[in-house]
Design a protein around this motif. Structure first.
Motif, PDB file in Angstrom:
ATOM      1  N   GLU A  15     -64.747 -81.435  54.629  1.00  0.00           N
ATOM      2  CA  GLU A  15     -63.814 -82.420  55.028  1.00  0.00           C
ATOM      3  C   GLU A  15     -62.358 -82.170  54.099  1.00  0.00           C
ATOM      4  O   GLU A  15     -61.546 -82.924  54.572  1.00  0.00           O
ATOM      5  N   ASP A  16     -62.355 -81.430  53.241  1.00  0.00           N
ATOM      6  CA  ASP A  16     -61.078 -81.357  52.253  1.00  0.00           C
ATOM      7  C   ASP A  16     -60.020 -80.483  52.997  1.00  0.00           C
ATOM      8  O   ASP A  16     -58.922 -80.353  52.755  1.00  0.00           O
ATOM      9  N   PHE A  17     -60.492 -79.578  54.120  1.00  0.00           N
ATOM     10  CA  PHE A  17     -59.725 -78.646  54.623  1.00  0.00           C
ATOM     11  C   PHE A  17     -59.072 -78.941  55.837  1.00  0.00           C
ATOM     12  O   PHE A  17     -59.644 -79.715  56.871  1.00  0.00           O
ATOM     13  N   ILE A  18     -58.058 -78.200  56.176  1.00  0.00           N
ATOM     14  CA  ILE A  18     -57.444 -78.085  57.398  1.00  0.00           C
ATOM     15  C   ILE A  18     -58.114 -77.571  58.512  1.00  0.00           C
ATOM     16  O   ILE A  18     -58.195 -76.223  58.127  1.00  0.00           O
ATOM     17  N   PRO A  19     -58.750 -77.752  59.634  1.00  0.00           N
ATOM     18  CA  PRO A  19     -59.425 -77.087  60.524  1.00  0.00           C
ATOM     19  C   PRO A  19     -58.235 -75.985  60.940  1.00  0.00           C
ATOM     20  O   PRO A  19     -57.111 -76.147  61.310  1.00  0.00           O
ATOM     21  N   SER A  20     -58.791 -74.790  61.399  1.00  0.00           N
ATOM     22  CA  SER A  20     -58.315 -73.714  62.069  1.00  0.00           C
ATOM     23  C   SER A  20     -57.211 -73.012  61.514  1.00  0.00           C
ATOM     24  O   SER A  20     -56.647 -72.324  61.973  1.00  0.00           O
ATOM     25  N   LEU A  21     -57.114 -73.209  59.954  1.00  0.00           N
ATOM     26  CA  LEU A  21     -55.911 -72.486  59.371  1.00  0.00           C
ATOM     27  C   LEU A  21     -56.583 -72.019  57.931  1.00  0.00           C
ATOM     28  O   LEU A  21     -57.145 -72.677  57.423  1.00  0.00           O
ATOM     29  N   SER A  22     -56.462 -70.891  57.919  1.00  0.00           N
ATOM     30  CA  SER A  22     -56.822 -70.075  56.469  1.00  0.00           C
ATOM     31  C   SER A  22     -55.704 -69.277  55.791  1.00  0.00           C
ATOM     32  O   SER A  22     -54.670 -69.119  56.582  1.00  0.00           O
ATOM     33  N   VAL A  23     -55.899 -68.821  54.680  1.00  0.00           N
ATOM     34  CA  VAL A  23     -55.106 -67.746  54.158  1.00  0.00           C
ATOM     35  C   VAL A  23     -55.726 -66.715  53.492  1.00  0.00           C
ATOM     36  O   VAL A  23     -57.038 -66.724  53.249  1.00  0.00           O
ATOM     37  N   ASP A  24     -55.113 -65.321  53.396  1.00  0.00           N
ATOM     38  CA  ASP A  24     -55.745 -64.241  53.055  1.00  0.00           C
ATOM     39  C   ASP A  24     -55.045 -63.552  52.260  1.00  0.00           C
ATOM     40  O   ASP A  24     -53.726 -63.467  52.410  1.00  0.00           O
ATOM     41  N   CYS A  25     -55.213 -62.949  51.082  1.00  0.00           N
ATOM     42  CA  CYS A  25     -54.410 -62.264  50.111  1.00  0.00           C
ATOM     43  C   CYS A  25     -54.584 -60.751  50.084  1.00  0.00           C
ATOM     44  O   CYS A  25     -55.726 -60.323  49.818  1.00  0.00           O
ATOM     45  N   VAL A  26     -53.651 -60.153  50.545  1.00  0.00           N
ATOM     46  CA  VAL A  26     -53.699 -58.582  50.132  1.00  0.00           C
ATOM     47  C   VAL A  26     -52.980 -58.198  48.647  1.00  0.00           C
ATOM     48  O   VAL A  26     -51.783 -58.314  48.678  1.00  0.00           O
ATOM     49  N   ILE A  27     -53.779 -57.888  47.656  1.00  0.00           N
ATOM     50  CA  ILE A  27     -53.349 -57.492  46.572  1.00  0.00           C
ATOM     51  C   ILE A  27     -53.541 -56.019  46.292  1.00  0.00           C
ATOM     52  O   ILE A  27     -54.484 -55.378  46.514  1.00  0.00           O
ATOM     53  N   LEU A  28     -52.365 -55.336  46.224  1.00  0.00           N
ATOM     54  CA  LEU A  28     -52.270 -53.841  46.135  1.00  0.00           C
ATOM     55  C   LEU A  28     -52.121 -53.562  44.758  1.00  0.00           C
ATOM     56  O   LEU A  28     -51.430 -54.218  43.917  1.00  0.00           O
ATOM     57  N   GLY A  29     -52.762 -52.509  44.293  1.00  0.00           N
ATOM     58  CA  GLY A  29     -52.510 -51.906  42.996  1.00  0.00           C
ATOM     59  C   GLY A  29     -52.436 -50.447  42.966  1.00  0.00           C
ATOM     60  O   GLY A  29     -52.790 -49.790  44.228  1.00  0.00           O
ATOM     61  N   TYR A  30     -52.132 -49.594  41.776  1.00  0.00           N
ATOM     62  CA  TYR A  30     -51.856 -48.331  41.864  1.00  0.00           C
ATOM     63  C   TYR A  30     -52.431 -47.700  40.674  1.00  0.00           C
ATOM     64  O   TYR A  30     -52.463 -48.262  39.614  1.00  0.00           O
ATOM     65  N   GLN A  31     -53.364 -46.887  41.012  1.00  0.00           N
ATOM     66  CA  GLN A  31     -54.224 -46.238  39.871  1.00  0.00           C
ATOM     67  C   GLN A  31     -54.769 -45.039  40.522  1.00  0.00           C
ATOM     68  O   GLN A  31     -54.995 -44.682  41.495  1.00  0.00           O
ATOM     69  N   ASN A  32     -54.988 -43.882  39.538  1.00  0.00           N
ATOM     70  CA  ASN A  32     -55.376 -42.482  39.778  1.00  0.00           C
ATOM     71  C   ASN A  32     -54.794 -42.027  41.097  1.00  0.00           C
ATOM     72  O   ASN A  32     -55.346 -41.356  41.715  1.00  0.00           O
ATOM     73  N   SER A  33     -53.496 -42.294  41.052  1.00  0.00           N
ATOM     74  CA  SER A  33     -52.419 -41.644  41.759  1.00  0.00           C
ATOM     75  C   SER A  33     -52.799 -42.140  43.424  1.00  0.00           C
ATOM     76  O   SER A  33     -52.504 -41.192  44.255  1.00  0.00           O
ATOM     77  N   ALA A  34     -53.327 -43.423  43.498  1.00  0.00           N
ATOM     78  CA  ALA A  34     -53.526 -43.534  44.836  1.00  0.00           C
ATOM     79  C   ALA A  34     -53.452 -45.385  44.847  1.00  0.00           C
ATOM     80  O   ALA A  34     -53.625 -46.011  43.910  1.00  0.00           O
ATOM     81  N   LEU A  35     -53.024 -45.776  45.989  1.00  0.00           N
ATOM     82  CA  LEU A  35     -52.820 -47.060  46.322  1.00  0.00           C
ATOM     83  C   LEU A  35     -54.262 -47.855  46.445  1.00  0.00           C
ATOM     84  O   LEU A  35     -54.957 -47.292  47.343  1.00  0.00           O
ATOM     85  N   HIS A  36     -54.467 -48.786  45.762  1.00  0.00           N
ATOM     86  CA  HIS A  36     -55.635 -49.580  45.894  1.00  0.00           C
ATOM     87  C   HIS A  36     -55.483 -50.921  46.529  1.00  0.00           C
ATOM     88  O   HIS A  36     -54.586 -51.552  46.456  1.00  0.00           O
ATOM     89  N   ALA A  37     -56.573 -51.404  46.952  1.00  0.00           N
ATOM     90  CA  ALA A  37     -56.562 -52.852  47.215  1.00  0.00           C
ATOM     91  C   ALA A  37     -57.744 -53.594  46.905  1.00  0.00           C
ATOM     92  O   ALA A  37     -58.684 -52.998  46.706  1.00  0.00           O
ATOM     93  N   LEU A  38     -57.465 -54.829  46.487  1.00  0.00           N
ATOM     94  CA  LEU A  38     -58.732 -55.520  45.922  1.00  0.00           C
ATOM     95  C   LEU A  38     -59.476 -56.386  46.846  1.00  0.00           C
ATOM     96  O   LEU A  38     -59.055 -57.096  47.616  1.00  0.00           O
ATOM     97  N   VAL A  39     -60.696 -56.030  47.058  1.00  0.00           N
ATOM     98  CA  VAL A  39     -61.639 -56.580  48.253  1.00  0.00           C
ATOM     99  C   VAL A  39     -63.120 -57.101  47.509  1.00  0.00           C
ATOM    100  O   VAL A  39     -63.225 -56.779  46.340  1.00  0.00           O
TER     101      VAL A  39
END
Length: 256
Positions: A15-39
């Protein structure tokens, strides 16, 4: 925590949330000479997703992204860039999701909530993976940095979100202090060039790259440490942060 208690906790907050609306976060990092994402890997499954959640009725949209990211990963940062709105009417496999929820003994109220069409506002941040330890939330079994090239099929259209974030980062790398956020405090010119090559997906000429970067006058060069092979050791650099931001405010591309 068993599925029943997890779902009960979630149902209590619906009941605290707005129906039909969400947020997602793409967090990118760099290590071992490669681009990473937090999942995240969800509890009792082999299913992965980006850190995401719902928007509370009593909070601003941007604030919800910071809250969701901290709640789901333990990451507390000061900047998130609103990246894109994902609103394809078929972006979520509703029948498959409903089946999975039923297998988890979800209540009809929860199933009905997830059967709604959701529009997701996606946010982006660049983070040094060594700057924090990911902490999975009560819904997740794991919270990990994975190389983008090795990321499995994620929930919904989350792979598209990562692709969009990488594309945006590649276009902005000429204008934004990306190295400042992804590299260690001190780095070699080779490390900086490799970061650019990874993000741009193409090799760069060493001489031209170094010439253009040094011409910007945004780096501080540090003396080599004395050793038996000091003449072979590469110089270390760090970003001169005030000059970097001063340069960016002039609106000139880093490698133009």
């Amino acid at each position: 925590m068993k599925n029943e208690s997890i779902l009960d906790k979630f149902e209590e907050s619906l009941e605290d949330f707005i129906p039909s609306l969400s947020v997602d976060c793409v967090i990118l990092g760099y290590q071992n000479s490669a681009l990473h994402a937090l999942v995240l890997r969800w509890k009792d499954t082999n299913n992965w997703s980006l850190p995401g959640g719902f928007v509370k009725k009593a909070e601003d949209l941007d604030h919800s992204a910071f809250r969701v990211l901290k709640d789901r990963t333990g990451l507390d940062i000061s900047f998130l860039k609103q990246l894109h709105v994902f609103g394809n009417k078929n972006r979520r496999d509703i029948p498959a999701l409903s089946t999975q929820l039923k297998e988890m003994n979800a209540s009809p109220k929860i199933i009905q909530w997830f059967q709604q069409r959701f529009i997701s506002v996606t946010y982006l941040a660049l983070v040094n993976p060594e700057s924090f330890i990911p902490i999975p939330d009560y819904l997740s079994e794991a919270c990990e940095w994975l190389p983008i090239k090795d990321i499995p099929q994620l929930y919904f259209d989350h792979n598209e979100m990562i692709a969009k974030a990488k594309e945006y980062t590649a276009t902005q790398i000429k204008y934004q202090p990306i190295g400042l956020m992804l590299l260690p405090e001190k780095f070699t010119m080779k490390m900086l060039q490799k970061l650019y090559e990874v993000i741009l997906d193409k090799p760069l000429d060493r001489g031209n790259f170094q010439k253009k970067i040094l011409k910007l006058d945004i780096l501080t060069r540090h003396e080599k440490q004395m050793s038996g092979a000091a003449h072979k050791a590469p110089f270390l650099y760090s970003f001169n942060t005030p000059k970097y931001y001063e340069f960016l405010e002039r609106g000139i591309g880093l490698l133009s």
